[in-house]
Design an enzyme around this catalytic site. Structure first.
Site, PDB file in Angstrom:
ATOM      1  N   ASN A 158      94.007  94.432  52.330  1.00 51.31           N
ATOM      2  CA  ASN A 158      95.436  94.209  52.530  1.00 51.31           C
ATOM      3  C   ASN A 158      95.976  93.585  51.256  1.00 51.31           C
ATOM      4  OD1 ASN A 158      95.363  95.096  55.232  1.00 51.31           O
ATOM      5  ND2 ASN A 158      94.772  93.068  55.941  1.00 51.31           N
ATOM      6  N   CYS A 165      98.846  89.694  53.679  1.00 51.40           N
ATOM      7  CA  CYS A 165      97.833  89.046  52.847  1.00 51.40           C
ATOM      8  C   CYS A 165      98.321  87.651  52.467  1.00 51.40           C
ATOM      9  CB  CYS A 165      97.571  89.877  51.593  1.00 51.40           C
ATOM     10  SG  CYS A 165      96.308  89.192  50.511  1.00 51.40           S
ATOM     11  N   HIS A 171      90.915  90.667  46.602  1.00 51.61           N
ATOM     12  CA  HIS A 171      89.779  90.651  47.526  1.00 51.61           C
ATOM     13  C   HIS A 171      89.971  91.692  48.620  1.00 51.61           C
ATOM     14  CE1 HIS A 171      92.716  88.289  49.816  1.00 51.61           C
ATOM     15  NE2 HIS A 171      91.967  88.484  50.896  1.00 51.61           N
ATOM     16  N   HIS A 304      86.293 109.478  53.248  1.00 51.50           N
ATOM     17  CA  HIS A 304      87.663 109.456  52.741  1.00 51.50           C
ATOM     18  C   HIS A 304      88.211 108.040  52.818  1.00 51.50           C
ATOM     19  CE1 HIS A 304      87.977 110.151  57.107  1.00 51.50           C
ATOM     20  NE2 HIS A 304      89.169 109.559  57.054  1.00 51.50           N
ATOM     21  N   TYR A 324     111.271 103.837  68.212  1.00 47.72           N
ATOM     22  CA  TYR A 324     110.768 105.181  68.523  1.00 47.72           C
ATOM     23  C   TYR A 324     109.292 105.321  68.176  1.00 47.72           C
ATOM     24  CZ  TYR A 324     110.684 110.277  68.898  1.00 47.72           C
ATOM     25  OH  TYR A 324     110.384 111.561  69.261  1.00 47.72           O
TER      26      TYR A 324
END
Length: 368
Positions: A158, A165, A171, A304, A324
């Site tokens: 993050n 974060c 990190h 991936h 939505y």
């Protein structure tokens, strides 16, 4: 006569649905919504002045963490047990279920934190390729270390306060769990079904088709390809794919790891150049499950990485997943093609920005 008056479909002007084969779900694409003026929330600009070393930062070398442990004077990557783990290896079993509407299962695991670099004022795109290679090598080691025990090892980063974060020091986190989480379980089912029906791993075929079409390619090299996926939800979402069939990070050759470091640096520099800001995102690796799956045929999987940046119009305007999106289905305001190919005319192009890898000077080349 009525059909003759109907406009021809243009994905940039007409809403439509796109199928995400990794999640067996649909995404609503409404590119015409980018024409509306923005009067919503504007985020505060990110802080640029991060000190190189802060003795009070628990991730810096020689700093004291919350549990009283003192970090070593590390000069490369640094790995330690998360002081506030979401998963613990010795959690008790919640017991048997007594009703189908009130079910529980045991959840055990370990959580680790991995620092990329001893300096707090650098990020992955500012690191040298050989430094990024050390990060990749450590990621692969963690899969080998934790994989035999746990069926899923989630490596994720993050980046930026906008993504939650709380510490600017470069990190990532590693959570290994005794169960297969929801997203990997869905990817497992979808990739398995695709191979059974079509005879080829889904993402291997997809990477080949994207490389041929060159419509949504952001960066590529001999071993890797980065695209804005056809089914992307986030505005500048990307998918990082190897060109050959690879199940897990430890399967990468040294040449592929060097190549991966190069393409990560190029991709993340493009992100930073896009709005001239250290680009926030959440990213993570998905490879074939481990644990008992190591003894099974997992050839339907393809390694991936997902990159999910929140920014939409500028460095201070983000995409919100609310209303939505929470109650009906995912929706995006730009087509994936509008943010990726050089032949479309839009000011939101990932591929239209020149990268200056020596000075990392942000250069925006708006299309006209």
């Amino acid at each position: 006569m009525e059909s003759e008056n109907k406009p021809n479909f243009d994905p940039r002007d007409h809403q439509h649905l796109r199928y995400n084969p990794l999640r067996d779900s649909w995404v609503l694409v409404s590119a015409h919504r980018m024409k509306r003026p923005w009067k919503g929330q504007v985020e505060k600009p990110s802080e640029d002045s991060v000190p190189r070393h802060d003795p009070n930062n628990p991730l810096c070398p020689a700093s004291t963490r919350a549990n009283g442990e003192v970090n070593p004077e590390y000069d490369s990557t640094f790995l330690f047990e998360n002081d506030f783990p979401a998963l613990q290896p010795d959690a008790p079993d919640p017991g048997s279920d007594h009703h189908p509407l009130f079910r529980t299962k045991a959840a055990r695991g370990v959580c680790k934190v991995m620092c990329f670099h001893p300096w707090s004022d650098v990020t992955l795109p500012l690191m040298q390729p050989e430094e990024i290679c050390k990060v990749i090598d450590k990621w692969a080691e963690l899969i080998e270390e934790l994989g035999p025990t746990y069926p899923w090892v989630q490596i994720f980063e993050n980046k930026g306060a906008m993504m939650g974060c709380s510490n600017p020091h470069p990190h990532c986190q590693v959570w290994a769990s005794s169960f297969l989480p929801n997203e990997p379980a869905l990817a497992e089912r979808c990739q398995r079904a695709y191979l059974q029906k079509h005879g080829e791993p889904m993402l291997l075929e997809y990477a080949r088709m994207e490389a041929q079409a060159q419509e949504r390619v952001v960066v590529e090299n001999e071993h890797w390809l980065v695209v804005v996926p056809y089914w992307a939800t986030w505005p500048f979402q990307t998918l990082l794919l190897p060109r050959r069939h690879i199940l897990r990070l430890p399967d990468l050759t040294s040449q592929e790891r060097n190549s991966l470091a190069s393409i990560m640096k190029r991709l993340l520099t493009k992100y930073d150049n896009l709005f001239e800001v250290s680009f926030p995102y959440s990213m993570g690796w998905h490879g074939a499950p481990t644990g008992h799956y190591l003894k099974e045929d997992m050839n339907h999987w393809q390694l991936h990485a997902h990159y999910y940046p929140p920014l939409l119009r500028s460095a201070t305007v983000r995409k919100f997943m609310v209303g939505y999106e929470m109650l009906a289905q995912e929706q995006r305001d730009l087509t994936p093609e509008q943010v990726s190919p050089p032949h479309h005319t839009t000011q939101y192009l990932l591929t239209s920005h020149r990268i200056q890898t020596n000075t990392f000077t942000s250069v925006i080349q708006y299309s006209t």
